[in-house]
Structures are given as structure tokens and as C-alpha cells.
Design a protein around this motif. Structure first.
Motif, mmCIF file in Angstrom:
data_model
loop_
_atom_site.group_PDB
_atom_site.id
_atom_site.type_symbol
_atom_site.label_atom_id
_atom_site.label_comp_id
_atom_site.label_asym_id
_atom_site.label_seq_id
_atom_site.Cartn_x
_atom_site.Cartn_y
_atom_site.Cartn_z
ATOM 1 N N ARG A 45 0.840 -1.212 0.000
ATOM 2 C CA ARG A 45 0.000 0.000 0.000
ATOM 3 C C ARG A 45 0.871 1.255 0.000
ATOM 4 O O ARG A 45 0.610 2.205 -0.741
ATOM 5 C CB ARG A 45 -0.936 0.008 1.205
ATOM 6 N N ASP A 46 1.908 1.249 0.831
ATOM 7 C CA ASP A 46 2.797 2.414 0.893
ATOM 8 C C ASP A 46 3.491 2.651 -0.443
ATOM 9 O O ASP A 46 3.587 3.793 -0.913
ATOM 10 C CB ASP A 46 3.846 2.242 1.995
ATOM 11 N N GLU A 48 2.478 1.612 -3.442
ATOM 12 C CA GLU A 48 1.481 2.038 -4.429
ATOM 13 C C GLU A 48 1.142 3.514 -4.260
ATOM 14 O O GLU A 48 0.983 4.239 -5.242
ATOM 15 C CB GLU A 48 0.222 1.184 -4.313
ATOM 16 N N GLU A 49 1.069 3.965 -3.008
ATOM 17 C CA GLU A 49 0.799 5.379 -2.750
ATOM 18 C C GLU A 49 1.945 6.250 -3.280
ATOM 19 O O GLU A 49 1.720 7.270 -3.929
ATOM 20 C CB GLU A 49 0.608 5.609 -1.253
ATOM 21 N N LEU A 50 3.169 5.840 -3.007
ATOM 22 C CA LEU A 50 4.326 6.600 -3.507
ATOM 23 C C LEU A 50 4.341 6.627 -5.032
ATOM 24 O O LEU A 50 4.559 7.686 -5.636
ATOM 25 C CB LEU A 50 5.626 5.981 -3.004
ATOM 26 N N GLY A 52 1.832 6.193 -7.021
ATOM 27 C CA GLY A 52 0.676 6.966 -7.475
ATOM 28 C C GLY A 52 0.943 8.452 -7.435
ATOM 29 O O GLY A 52 0.575 9.185 -8.348
ATOM 30 N N ARG A 53 1.622 8.893 -6.381
ATOM 31 C CA ARG A 53 1.979 10.315 -6.286
ATOM 32 C C ARG A 53 2.923 10.700 -7.405
ATOM 33 O O ARG A 53 2.793 11.755 -7.999
ATOM 34 C CB ARG A 53 2.630 10.626 -4.940
ATOM 35 N N GLU A 56 0.904 10.955 -10.613
ATOM 36 C CA GLU A 56 0.097 12.178 -10.623
ATOM 37 C C GLU A 56 0.954 13.376 -10.970
ATOM 38 O O GLU A 56 0.566 14.226 -11.749
ATOM 39 C CB GLU A 56 -0.570 12.381 -9.266
#
Length: 70
Positions: A45-46, A48-50, A52-53, A56
Motif C-alpha cells: 500500500r505504501d 502504491e501510494e508513492l 501513485g503520487r 500524478e
């Protein structure tokens, strides 16, 4: 404190109901840790968040460049 090293290799294996993660640096030093399924899920999750940022941010830059804004 040790200086940061570049990741050369990453290996993940399932062992005895846990997950063994091996990180090897470009100088050949290796670190092995055992992780639970929950820890692996949190790590994913961490990451994927990184990622994803980062995606973006790239989208915003691409959009600005395509509109002629620099």
C-alpha cells in the motif's frame, strides 16, 4: 550512520508461513528480514501510494507542457 546505498537486487520468498525479503545493495551487502502477510500488504500500500503520487506529478507536468506552460 551508514550512507544510503543503491538497491541492486530484491528477492521475496515464502518460508514457514512468513515471507523472507532479501535486499542486496550494489556493493554486495545483503539484508534479510522476515515479514508477515499484513506487513507485506502495508508495504505494498505504501509503495502504491508513492508510485501513485509520482504518476500524478508526471501527469501534471505532461499536461502543463502540452498546454505550452513551462
Amino acid at each position: 550512520m551508514n550512507p544510503n546505498r543503491k538497491l541492486a537486487r530484491f528477492i521475496a520468498d515464502e518460508v514457514q508461513g512468513a515471507y523472507q525479503i532479501t535486499l542486496e545493495s550494489d556493493d554486495g551487502e545483503a539484508l534479510q528480514v522476515l515479514a508477515t502477510a499484513q506487513q507485506i500488504e502495508e508495504l505494498m500500500r505504501d509503495l502504491e501510494e508513492l508510485l501513485g503520487r509520482d504518476a500524478e506529478g508526471e501527469d501534471e507536468v505532461t499536461e502543463r507542457l502540452s498546454m505550452g506552460d513551462e
